[in-house]
Design a protein around this motif. Structure first.
Motif, mmCIF file in Angstrom:
data_model
loop_
_atom_site.group_PDB
_atom_site.id
_atom_site.type_symbol
_atom_site.label_atom_id
_atom_site.label_comp_id
_atom_site.label_asym_id
_atom_site.label_seq_id
_atom_site.Cartn_x
_atom_site.Cartn_y
_atom_site.Cartn_z
ATOM 1 N N ILE A 87 0.820 -1.231 -0.029
ATOM 2 C CA ILE A 87 0.034 0.106 -0.115
ATOM 3 C C ILE A 87 0.914 1.212 -0.129
ATOM 4 O O ILE A 87 0.387 2.325 0.271
ATOM 5 N N LYS A 88 2.080 1.200 -0.384
ATOM 6 C CA LYS A 88 3.030 2.274 -0.326
ATOM 7 C C LYS A 88 3.327 2.738 -1.803
ATOM 8 O O LYS A 88 3.175 2.152 -2.583
ATOM 9 N N LYS A 89 3.602 4.048 -1.859
ATOM 10 C CA LYS A 89 3.951 4.771 -2.865
ATOM 11 C C LYS A 89 5.354 4.444 -3.146
ATOM 12 O O LYS A 89 5.987 3.967 -2.247
ATOM 13 N N ASN A 90 6.160 4.550 -4.319
ATOM 14 C CA ASN A 90 7.297 4.203 -4.658
ATOM 15 C C ASN A 90 8.285 5.400 -4.307
ATOM 16 O O ASN A 90 8.863 6.293 -4.940
ATOM 17 N N VAL A 91 8.341 5.679 -2.877
ATOM 18 C CA VAL A 91 9.274 6.540 -2.249
ATOM 19 C C VAL A 91 10.129 5.698 -1.267
ATOM 20 O O VAL A 91 9.572 4.608 -0.769
ATOM 21 N N ARG A 92 11.100 6.667 -1.021
ATOM 22 C CA ARG A 92 11.979 5.978 -0.087
ATOM 23 C C ARG A 92 11.525 6.214 1.395
ATOM 24 O O ARG A 92 10.818 7.365 1.591
ATOM 25 N N THR A 93 11.999 5.388 2.464
ATOM 26 C CA THR A 93 11.606 5.264 3.743
ATOM 27 C C THR A 93 12.783 5.294 4.568
ATOM 28 O O THR A 93 13.811 4.819 4.066
ATOM 29 N N GLY A 94 12.496 5.700 6.001
ATOM 30 C CA GLY A 94 13.534 5.411 6.871
ATOM 31 C C GLY A 94 14.294 6.537 7.432
ATOM 32 O O GLY A 94 14.778 7.529 6.724
ATOM 33 N N LYS A 95 14.522 6.675 8.918
ATOM 34 C CA LYS A 95 15.095 7.713 9.305
ATOM 35 C C LYS A 95 16.531 7.233 9.950
ATOM 36 O O LYS A 95 17.466 7.999 9.743
ATOM 37 N N THR A 96 16.530 6.455 10.787
ATOM 38 C CA THR A 96 17.639 5.566 11.337
ATOM 39 C C THR A 96 18.467 4.906 10.418
ATOM 40 O O THR A 96 17.845 4.551 9.010
#
Lengths: 173, 173, 173
Positions: C63-72
């Motif tokens: 259910i995600k768009k094609n974008v990068r994720t993550g903070k740490t």
């Protein structure tokens, strides 16, 4: 939420208000699948549901102590390769860079999520019924004395199905 | 089918007397998962439940004869790589030393546990409904004549859901 | 939530007239499992069922768009390795010659079967409730703004279980 549920539990032994029941068949021994299974089981128990978990095949390790098993050559090989306890489980995605268990452990700790072994012990405390599958125990040569305290007597598929039939929620994990 | 359902809704026995029903969706083709699926299905049938198994994707091989399938290049590749019959299924844990199917076969035989193919044939004998998924058959180019005797006509997801809705137990394996 | 449920139990339509409900827990991110999940969900919605899908762990990518994720650091590694969107999902059988996603895509197109992303978008259109699991989002560092339009607010296991309890069909995929 839990107070509403508790209030409901006081109000009703009538058929329509009977305690809700859930049955979870746990065939997987994967870290992520076990994690989901115990989160669901504990969530249900916290909501006042009567929860039965039926551990079979790879799932048996989740309720084992960290001891060696096996009588025959094959049984000893199973015991050596798939031995240990729930802390040895790996995520189902092996391709995940190999970091798997360790990395997710770190990420979960950073979010104050309980460890898998804590979730398992919490299930025992919450009264979730942990039942091992007799046939799997025989085939994999895992005797009942190698299970942790609180694990119920071994049962067969007939017992699991009777529980499942009475359950409003059933999952195969 | 839908007329039977409608008729049942009008003339059928009272809910409490109705035969218990179970629906199992079998998407996996893994040895251990199929083993679990047939043990559960046969257990249910032996307890008098009306059991429906819906075979889709990798699960289709479990009801296939040992014949080649495929019309197009891709279909033939599927037929060559994932061909054969239920005796070709491997345990879901590839990392298990490679012994997998053979070793578990030995261990099960040592405990007088029926072979997977015997459990499958027992399911037919016990009247478990084995239904193949039409869409999977089309995509994987597996025609109905390659299935073993006793397999029902191909159905769609709508049929499976109508069965599942009437079932007190449902599993996705 | 529980007060709404209680009110519904008193004032709602008679059981026989109530809308049928289905709850699907989607933990897998595999192409074939997601395909099955959306085919079942859309089939149910088309039959008039009220369908809830609860996406957790590997299932979140669906259910995600094609974008990068993550903070740490770890979160960014998850984002890099298991990133992208539903079009990046691979079949659960890695041993399948490596052709996997591409070949099945071709075979499905040849049989006029909708693409996975189309099935997902169809689910939104049909009113299937797509709910992300809050705990998984936290652990995997996937914020809600990276989900596609139409995805509901994040929920916990308690919400999923209340939906499942009211459902005549439940699956864990």
């Amino acid at each position: 939420m839990s107070s509403d549920v508790a209030a409901g539990a006081i109000a009703g032994p009538a058929p329509a208000e009977r305690k809700k029941k859930m049955t979870i068949v746990v065939m997987s021994g994967d870290f992520d699948k076990l994690f989901g299974a115990f989160i669901i089981a504990n969530g249900g128990a916290a909501m006042g549901m009567d929860v039965t978990m039926f551990f079979t095949f790879w799932g048996l390790r989740a309720i084992k102590k960290n001891v060696r098993t096996g009588k025959t050559l094959f049984g000893k090989m199973v015991g050596a390769m798939y031995g240990g306890d729930i802390t040895k489980s790996n995520p189902s995605k092996f391709s995940f860079g190999g970091m798997g268990r360790w990395m997710f452990g770190k990420m979960m700790a950073a979010n104050n999520v309980a460890k898998l072994i804590e979730l398992r012990d919490m299930a025992v405390m919450l009264g979730v019924g942990l039942y091992p599958c007799q046939m799997s125990m025989d085939v994999m040569e895992i005797p009942h004395e190698t299970f942790i305290d609180g694990v119920k007597d071994a049962v067969g598929v007939g017992f699991m199905l009777m529980e499942a039939e009475e359950s409003s929620v059933q999952f195969f994990i």
